[in-house]
Motif scaffolding. Structure first.
Motif, PDB file in Angstrom:
ATOM      1  N   LEU B  70     -21.313  -3.744  23.876  1.00 28.89           N
ATOM      2  CA  LEU B  70     -21.745  -5.041  23.359  1.00 28.89           C
ATOM      3  C   LEU B  70     -23.240  -5.194  23.610  1.00 28.89           C
ATOM      4  CD1 LEU B  70     -18.775  -7.007  24.887  1.00 28.89           C
ATOM      5  CD2 LEU B  70     -19.092  -6.570  22.466  1.00 28.89           C
ATOM      6  N   GLN B  71     -23.988  -5.598  22.575  1.00 35.53           N
ATOM      7  CA  GLN B  71     -25.435  -5.702  22.721  1.00 35.53           C
ATOM      8  C   GLN B  71     -25.917  -7.101  22.384  1.00 35.53           C
ATOM      9  OE1 GLN B  71     -26.681  -2.540  20.108  1.00 35.53           O
ATOM     10  NE2 GLN B  71     -26.495  -0.987  21.727  1.00 35.53           N
ATOM     11  N   GLY B  72     -26.897  -7.569  23.140  1.00 33.53           N
ATOM     12  CA  GLY B  72     -27.475  -8.891  22.904  1.00 33.53           C
ATOM     13  C   GLY B  72     -27.096  -9.862  24.006  1.00 33.53           C
ATOM     14  N   ASP B  73     -27.325 -11.155  23.744  1.00 30.80           N
ATOM     15  CA  ASP B  73     -27.041 -12.184  24.737  1.00 30.80           C
ATOM     16  C   ASP B  73     -25.607 -12.684  24.551  1.00 30.80           C
ATOM     17  OD1 ASP B  73     -26.859 -14.315  26.400  1.00 30.80           O
ATOM     18  OD2 ASP B  73     -28.516 -15.466  25.501  1.00 30.80           O
ATOM     19  N   LEU B  74     -24.710 -12.225  25.428  1.00 29.62           N
ATOM     20  CA  LEU B  74     -23.314 -12.630  25.295  1.00 29.62           C
ATOM     21  C   LEU B  74     -22.946 -13.737  26.280  1.00 29.62           C
ATOM     22  CD1 LEU B  74     -23.236  -9.314  24.438  1.00 29.62           C
ATOM     23  CD2 LEU B  74     -20.958 -10.177  23.826  1.00 29.62           C
ATOM     24  N   SER B  75     -23.963 -14.462  26.775  1.00 32.49           N
ATOM     25  CA  SER B  75     -23.673 -15.472  27.789  1.00 32.49           C
ATOM     26  C   SER B  75     -22.859 -16.635  27.220  1.00 32.49           C
ATOM     27  CB  SER B  75     -24.972 -15.999  28.408  1.00 32.49           C
ATOM     28  OG  SER B  75     -25.807 -16.512  27.404  1.00 32.49           O
ATOM     29  N   ARG B  76     -22.794 -16.745  25.890  1.00 26.83           N
ATOM     30  CA  ARG B  76     -21.969 -17.796  25.298  1.00 26.83           C
ATOM     31  C   ARG B  76     -20.703 -17.229  24.652  1.00 26.83           C
ATOM     32  NH1 ARG B  76     -24.290 -22.494  25.864  1.00 26.83           N
ATOM     33  NH2 ARG B  76     -23.125 -23.576  24.237  1.00 26.83           N
ATOM     34  N   VAL B  77     -20.342 -16.032  25.077  1.00 30.43           N
ATOM     35  CA  VAL B  77     -19.085 -15.432  24.610  1.00 30.43           C
ATOM     36  C   VAL B  77     -18.145 -15.319  25.813  1.00 30.43           C
ATOM     37  CG1 VAL B  77     -18.000 -13.454  23.488  1.00 30.43           C
ATOM     38  CG2 VAL B  77     -20.324 -14.143  22.848  1.00 30.43           C
ATOM     39  N   LYS B  78     -17.026 -16.011  25.751  1.00 35.77           N
ATOM     40  CA  LYS B  78     -16.107 -16.065  26.879  1.00 35.77           C
ATOM     41  C   LYS B  78     -14.936 -15.102  26.686  1.00 35.77           C
ATOM     42  CE  LYS B  78     -15.432 -20.704  26.758  1.00 35.77           C
ATOM     43  NZ  LYS B  78     -15.023 -22.013  27.281  1.00 35.77           N
ATOM     44  N   ARG B  79     -14.284 -14.775  27.792  1.00 38.50           N
ATOM     45  CA  ARG B  79     -13.013 -14.040  27.806  1.00 38.50           C
ATOM     46  C   ARG B  79     -13.111 -12.606  27.295  1.00 38.50           C
ATOM     47  NH1 ARG B  79      -8.920 -17.835  28.834  1.00 38.50           N
ATOM     48  NH2 ARG B  79      -9.663 -19.945  28.574  1.00 38.50           N
ATOM     49  N   ILE B  80     -14.281 -12.001  27.367  1.00 39.63           N
ATOM     50  CA  ILE B  80     -14.394 -10.606  26.954  1.00 39.63           C
ATOM     51  C   ILE B  80     -13.526  -9.757  27.886  1.00 39.63           C
ATOM     52  CG2 ILE B  80     -15.975  -8.631  26.722  1.00 39.63           C
ATOM     53  CD1 ILE B  80     -18.223 -10.758  26.291  1.00 39.63           C
ATOM     54  N   LYS B  85      -6.105  -3.362  29.764  1.00 41.62           N
ATOM     55  CA  LYS B  85      -5.352  -2.478  30.658  1.00 41.62           C
ATOM     56  C   LYS B  85      -5.945  -1.078  30.723  1.00 41.62           C
ATOM     57  CE  LYS B  85      -0.942  -4.845  29.949  1.00 41.62           C
ATOM     58  NZ  LYS B  85      -1.313  -5.806  28.888  1.00 41.62           N
ATOM     59  N   ALA B  86      -6.800  -0.729  29.744  1.00 44.78           N
ATOM     60  CA  ALA B  86      -7.350   0.627  29.718  1.00 44.78           C
ATOM     61  C   ALA B  86      -8.631   0.632  28.893  1.00 44.78           C
ATOM     62  CB  ALA B  86      -6.322   1.579  29.115  1.00 44.78           C
ATOM     63  N   GLY B  87      -9.343   1.779  28.913  1.00 48.94           N
ATOM     64  CA  GLY B  87     -10.570   1.907  28.142  1.00 48.94           C
ATOM     65  C   GLY B  87     -11.753   1.300  28.876  1.00 48.94           C
ATOM     66  N   SER B  88     -12.871   1.163  28.162  1.00 53.19           N
ATOM     67  CA  SER B  88     -14.041   0.624  28.842  1.00 53.19           C
ATOM     68  C   SER B  88     -14.860  -0.279  27.930  1.00 53.19           C
ATOM     69  CB  SER B  88     -14.919   1.764  29.374  1.00 53.19           C
ATOM     70  OG  SER B  88     -15.467   2.474  28.287  1.00 53.19           O
ATOM     71  N   ILE B  89     -15.532  -1.213  28.585  1.00 49.47           N
ATOM     72  CA  ILE B  89     -16.437  -2.124  27.888  1.00 49.47           C
ATOM     73  C   ILE B  89     -17.773  -2.083  28.612  1.00 49.47           C
ATOM     74  CG2 ILE B  89     -16.907  -4.532  27.268  1.00 49.47           C
ATOM     75  CD1 ILE B  89     -13.916  -5.046  27.195  1.00 49.47           C
ATOM     76  N   GLU B  90     -18.856  -1.983  27.842  1.00 52.47           N
ATOM     77  CA  GLU B  90     -20.182  -2.004  28.444  1.00 52.47           C
ATOM     78  C   GLU B  90     -20.970  -3.119  27.769  1.00 52.47           C
ATOM     79  OE1 GLU B  90     -21.873   1.984  28.931  1.00 52.47           O
ATOM     80  OE2 GLU B  90     -23.797   1.009  28.505  1.00 52.47           O
ATOM     81  N   ILE B  91     -21.581  -3.968  28.574  1.00 50.62           N
ATOM     82  CA  ILE B  91     -22.332  -5.092  28.008  1.00 50.62           C
ATOM     83  C   ILE B  91     -23.796  -4.937  28.390  1.00 50.62           C
ATOM     84  CG2 ILE B  91     -22.521  -7.601  27.920  1.00 50.62           C
ATOM     85  CD1 ILE B  91     -19.515  -7.624  28.842  1.00 50.62           C
ATOM     86  N   ASP B  92     -24.649  -4.848  27.392  1.00 54.97           N
ATOM     87  CA  ASP B  92     -26.056  -4.560  27.657  1.00 54.97           C
ATOM     88  C   ASP B  92     -26.841  -5.773  28.126  1.00 54.97           C
ATOM     89  OD1 ASP B  92     -25.829  -1.950  27.300  1.00 54.97           O
ATOM     90  OD2 ASP B  92     -26.679  -1.860  25.275  1.00 54.97           O
ATOM     91  N   GLY B  93     -26.312  -6.960  27.898  1.00 55.43           N
ATOM     92  CA  GLY B  93     -27.027  -8.158  28.356  1.00 55.43           C
ATOM     93  C   GLY B  93     -26.149  -8.949  29.285  1.00 55.43           C
ATOM     94  N   PRO B  94     -26.353 -10.259  29.319  1.00 56.78           N
ATOM     95  CA  PRO B  94     -25.483 -11.125  30.123  1.00 56.78           C
ATOM     96  C   PRO B  94     -24.156 -11.400  29.418  1.00 56.78           C
ATOM     97  CG  PRO B  94     -27.191 -12.427  29.062  1.00 56.78           C
ATOM     98  CD  PRO B  94     -27.472 -10.995  28.691  1.00 56.78           C
ATOM     99  N   ALA B  95     -23.128 -11.719  30.211  1.00 55.57           N
ATOM    100  CA  ALA B  95     -21.806 -12.012  29.655  1.00 55.57           C
ATOM    101  C   ALA B  95     -21.381 -13.421  30.047  1.00 55.57           C
ATOM    102  CB  ALA B  95     -20.791 -11.002  30.164  1.00 55.57           C
ATOM    103  N   GLY B  96     -20.487 -13.986  29.257  1.00 53.26           N
ATOM    104  CA  GLY B  96     -20.039 -15.362  29.477  1.00 53.26           C
ATOM    105  C   GLY B  96     -18.870 -15.462  30.447  1.00 53.26           C
ATOM    106  N   MET B  97     -18.286 -16.644  30.500  1.00 47.16           N
ATOM    107  CA  MET B  97     -17.243 -16.930  31.477  1.00 47.16           C
ATOM    108  C   MET B  97     -15.964 -16.134  31.220  1.00 47.16           C
ATOM    109  SD  MET B  97     -17.397 -20.949  32.413  1.00 47.16           S
ATOM    110  CE  MET B  97     -17.360 -21.700  30.811  1.00 47.16           C
ATOM    111  N   HIS B  98     -15.132 -16.025  32.245  1.00 46.57           N
ATOM    112  CA  HIS B  98     -13.808 -15.393  32.174  1.00 46.57           C
ATOM    113  C   HIS B  98     -13.878 -13.922  31.772  1.00 46.57           C
ATOM    114  CE1 HIS B  98     -11.613 -19.203  32.664  1.00 46.57           C
ATOM    115  NE2 HIS B  98     -12.586 -19.732  31.961  1.00 46.57           N
ATOM    116  N   LEU B  99     -14.980 -13.287  32.064  1.00 52.12           N
ATOM    117  CA  LEU B  99     -15.110 -11.868  31.751  1.00 52.12           C
ATOM    118  C   LEU B  99     -14.070 -11.080  32.548  1.00 52.12           C
ATOM    119  CD1 LEU B  99     -16.837  -9.443  30.620  1.00 52.12           C
ATOM    120  CD2 LEU B  99     -18.096  -9.562  32.778  1.00 52.12           C
ATOM    121  N   GLY B 100     -13.275 -10.270  31.848  1.00 55.82           N
ATOM    122  CA  GLY B 100     -12.290  -9.429  32.531  1.00 55.82           C
ATOM    123  C   GLY B 100     -11.211 -10.209  33.259  1.00 55.82           C
ATOM    124  N   ALA B 101     -10.979 -11.454  32.850  1.00 55.77           N
ATOM    125  CA  ALA B 101      -9.928 -12.229  33.497  1.00 55.77           C
ATOM    126  C   ALA B 101      -8.573 -11.561  33.284  1.00 55.77           C
ATOM    127  CB  ALA B 101      -9.913 -13.643  32.923  1.00 55.77           C
TER     128      ALA B 101
END
Lengths: 593, 265
Positions: B70-80, B85-101
């Motif tokens: 994920l690229q850019g400002d994700l600070s207003r994107v929740k619940r990423i 249960k598997a795989g990977s996520i990489e966030i190049d900028g900030p992330a929003g609430m409930h990340l990886g909940a």
């Protein structure tokens, strides 16, 4: 057209209507403008809603005679448990509200969930008089269901005072005034004398232990309130939540409490038009024991805890004046809530869970505490067994009613699961294997072969709850004059296999149709129409002079209340579609004197 | 390993609830199918393509084989990554609430800051945040007393209040400081804070371990010193220096079994 008139014909279904001794006969049910009739004219038939129920099971609409669905403690259960809500949500549709909550659903969700399961009538089991307004507000907001609420009187200062003085007449005058004032349906008695002691951080342990200050014993209160009940001639008998509830070894207290009303005559003096039934639709009992599971414990502590259900059942099998509801435990999350404040404190001391406690001024108390019943727990496993034993060891199904004491032992949406256990020994054995071994080791359930038939199931979920609370004049059967409330299950009695418990549970949970007053309200679990329910309450008559005399006492002690006397009653506007049941009309009152 | 790149197109207004962004939802899907996945924005359900430019080559075989960038400002994107249960996520900028909940496996790496409730009620996997974090990291959600039960959260920067609230298992490591009530109602697991804490550390704690390598400004009153240790080992981590070992929280119960290590002053 048909949808508007409430005129319907349900053709060719296998009908189970125990109050009319109909056991699976192929039969058409006719409903005219919301009421069951014996036949419809040909012109009426043309406009009627016609449902083909061939190969399906037809029963009267479900009646829940003991459930906690409205009032302050129910709402406390909602407020203190956000975690119960965000994972159990219901989206709105064009005709229904949204809702949330698993163990304690919001009022809307509650109404829809009950209706989707085939229930049309639900009575709130405990309404503290001071909280009557709140209770009625929630009932007013509950869709579809016909409702009423029992008034908690077992620790009421005026009742305790009058019964101590032996003044049954004034106690009756007070009760009748209270039922009219708060639009209550019947008398509920919760841990008599004990909840008053809870104000001093104490309880009572035996039926003959006088409580603090009022010096009145549980026995005097149970006897007195039962006498008041029959003197007024209320539709329901005294509804008792026994002393020592939730304590090991309490089955003896329960049995001794049930003996207190022995020999009294059940007298329902409500003036009503009764629907046609072959079996008498009038109650036989003088005491209705609530959630017997919580009062059927053996042993002396949690270490030697065991079932006392067999002993309690033995007594109930010998008498004809007792009805119980089961308060069964189907495992999983629950929210315990009761007017029995000290019992809730005991549970808090065991679990350390979040706990709410309330003192209702001159009247009663209550406590709320979340709980998860686990198969791995020895005590919970025995509770599961007891909840089924009380249904199966009491031989006559007309003495039992199936409940979970929602949401105390379990959630009303778990009724289908509970029925499966009652209808299949194999289902019980399968679950017992997943439980702690105490389930069968500390109860007699493993040796019980009895399996309820569909006819018996209709008794314990429809006919008997209606008869026990005095609502069988219009509910719980399909005789002419009854309300056109019908549940149609997609179950062919000829091919019923109760041992396929998953399939049976699913079919019981999602009836083909739920019909209320001749109109379809739910179809395979979907709510398709949302009529407003009725609110039943009793209007007992009492001698006016006696009442004036009694009101002097009430006004004198009203200084102890934090509300003004004028703000105490529930105004009529709090009830939607009220149905006042006249009881004990003047002629009879005069004759009594 | 199939790589899917989501680039934020422009600054997001009303916050987006994007539990659809996780390997399970992307696995086996073409670029167009991923673009069509729905996310909530306020009362509206909109496709991912209304917020992101999606780059994807061929569909991945399984969630394990899926890597989301994920690229850019994700600070207003929740619940990423919620519930992944598997795989990977990489966030190049900030992330929003409930990340990886409620995540149960796989891994999430955030190069910027993350919002509150990151790793809430997490059951397994790895959540690695290079920057700072908001409140309630790895904690229970409203009303519940059961927070993270397994897995690992690494916060390289600072975290705010109620980190690891109701922690029952797993490990949370904070490189910097925490604020108030770190490990409140903790019943298991390990919280390791390399910096300092303000107050309320381990309040109502009944089990598990908290180690604070610098100061606790206002220690909780319900704890009792049980000893002092040189270079203690907590979990699998060896700490350096002299630590005070405390037990509690006796404000909750007489038999509380929580342990706090705090750098000797």
């Amino acid at each position: 057209m048909a949808a508007l008139t409430g005129t319907a014909i349900i053709r060719n279904g296998s009908v189970f209507d125990p109050l009319n001794e109909i056991n699976g006969d192929k039969k058409d049910i006719f409903i005219r403008e919301g009421k069951v009739v014996s036949a419809l004219g040909s012109a009426e038939q043309k406009d009627a809603l016609i449902i083909d129920a061939r190969g399906k099971t037809v029963m009267p609409g479900g009646v829940d005679s003991h459930s906690h669905v409205a009032g302050t403690k129910v709402n406390a259960g909602r407020l203190m448990r956000p975690e119960d809500h965000y994972k159990s949500v219901r989206a709105k549709t064009s005709i229904t509200h949204s809702g949330s909550g698993y163990t304690v659903p919001s009022v809307y969700k509650q109404g829809y969930d009950y209706a989707a399961m085939g229930y049309t009538t639900v009575f709130e089991a405990a309404m503290p008089p001071l909280e009557a307004r709140h209770t009625h507000e929630e009932m007013r907001a509950t869709p579809i269901l016909d409702m009423g609420a029992y008034m908690v009187l077992g620790n009421n200062w005026f009742i305790m005072r009058y019964l101590k003085e032996g003044d049954i007449e004034k106690a009756a005058a007070y009760t009748s005034w209270m039922l009219r004032t708060h639009k209550g349906y019947g008398i509920k008695c919760v841990n008599p004398a004990g909840v008053e002691n809870w104000g001093w951080a104490k309880n009572v342990s035996g039926l003959d232990q006088p409580n603090i200050h009022f010096e009145v014993t549980p026995r005097e209160l149970i006897r007195g309130l039962a006498e008041v009940n029959e003197m007024l001639g209320l539709p329901m008998s005294l509804h008792l939540h026994a002393n020592n509830l939730g304590h090991p070894g309490n089955w003896e207290t329960a049995r001794d409490s049930l003996m207190i009303t022995s020999g009294m005559e059940p007298r329902n003096k409500s003036q009503l038009e009764w629907g046609e039934t072959r079996e008498s639709a009038r109650r036989r009992q003088t005491v209705y024991l609530a959630h017997a599971q919580f009062s059927a414990y053996g042993g002396t502590s949690w270490r030697d805890f065991c079932s006392g259900a067999a002993d309690l059942a033995k007594y109930i099998n010998q008498v004809d004046d007792v009805v119980i509801d089961s308060g069964s435990v189907p495992f999983g999350p629950a929210t315990t809530m009761t007017g029995d404040g000290p019992a809730q404190h005991d549970l808090y001391m065991i679990t350390g869970q979040k706990w709410s406690n309330t003192d209702v001024e001159l009247e009663c108390g209550s406590g709320v505490l979340p709980l998860v019943y686990m198969k791995s727990s020895p005590v919970h496993s025995v509770q599961w067994a007891i909840g089924l034993e009380v249904m199966l060891l009491i031989d006559d199904p007309w003495k039992t009613i199936m409940t979970t004491d929602h949401p105390n032992g379990g959630i009303f949406t778990q009724y289908p699961q509970l029925l499966t256990w009652l209808m299949s020994k194999k289902a019980r054995d399968d679950t017992a294997k997943e439980c702690h071994k105490w389930a069968y080791d500390k109860s007699t359930l493993g040796g019980v072969d009895r399996e309820l038939s569909l006819y018996e199931m209709a008794i314990v979920t429809r006919a008997n709850p209606a008869r026990t609370i005095g609502m069988a004049y219009r509910k719980g059967h399909l005789g002419a004059g009854a309300d056109g409330d019908v549940t149609i299950f997609d179950i062919d009695p000829a091919n019923l296999n109760p041992n396929d418990s998953a399939a049976l549970t699913a079919k019981l949970a999602r009836p083909e149709y739920t019909i209320k007053d001749g109109r379809i309200v739910a179809c395979q679990g979907e709510i398709v129409s949302v009529p407003e329910g009725r609110r039943f309450y009793c209007q007992p008559y009492m001698d006016e002079d006696l009442e004036k005399d009694m009101l002097k006492d009430v006004k004198d002690w009203f200084k102890y209340y934090t509300v003004g006397f004028a703000n105490y009653p529930v105004p009529d506007k709090y009830l939607k579609n009220p149905v006042a049941i006249p009881v004990n009309q003047p002629l009879e009152a005069v004759m009594r004197r | 390993m199939a790589e899917i790149i989501l680039k934020i197109r422009e600054k997001i207004g009303i916050m987006v609830e994007a539990e659809a962004i996780k390997p399970e939802s992307f696995a086996g899907k073409s670029k167009e199918e991923i673009e069509a996945l729905l996310v909530w924005q306020g009362p509206e359900k909109l496709p991912l393509s209304s917020f992101f430019d999606v780059e994807a080559s061929s569909p991945s075989a399984s969630p394990e084989e899926t890597r989301i960038i994920l690229q850019g400002d994700l600070s207003r994107v929740k619940r990423i990554g919620e519930g992944m249960k598997a795989g990977s996520i990489e966030i190049d900028g900030p992330a929003g609430m409930h990340l990886g909940a409620e995540m149960a496996g796989g891994s999430i790496l955030v190069k910027g800051n993350a919002g509150s409730w990151s790793g809430r009620e997490m059951k397994g996997g790895l959540l690695h945040i290079k920057g700072d974090c908001g409140d309630h990291v790895g904690s229970a959600y409203r009303g519940s007393w059961r927070g993270m039960t397994g897995g690992q959260i690494i916060v390289e920067g600072n975290a705010r209040s109620q980190l690891g609230g109701g922690l029952a298992g797993g490990q949370i490591t904070v490189g910097g400081d925490v604020e108030n009530f770190c490990g409140i109602r903790q019943s298991g697991g390990l919280i390791l804070v390399r910096g300092s804490a303000v107050r309320g550390v381990g309040a109502e704690m009944n089990g598990g371990t908290i180690a604070v390598c610098k100061d606790i400004l206002q220690p909780s009153p319900g704890f009792v010193e049980t000893g002092r240790e040189e270079d203690p080992t907590v979990g699998e981590v060896k700490l350096e220096g002299r630590f005070v070992k405390l037990s509690g929280d006796y404000a909750l119960s007489k038999n509380a079994k929580g342990t706090i290590y705090c750098r000797e002053v």
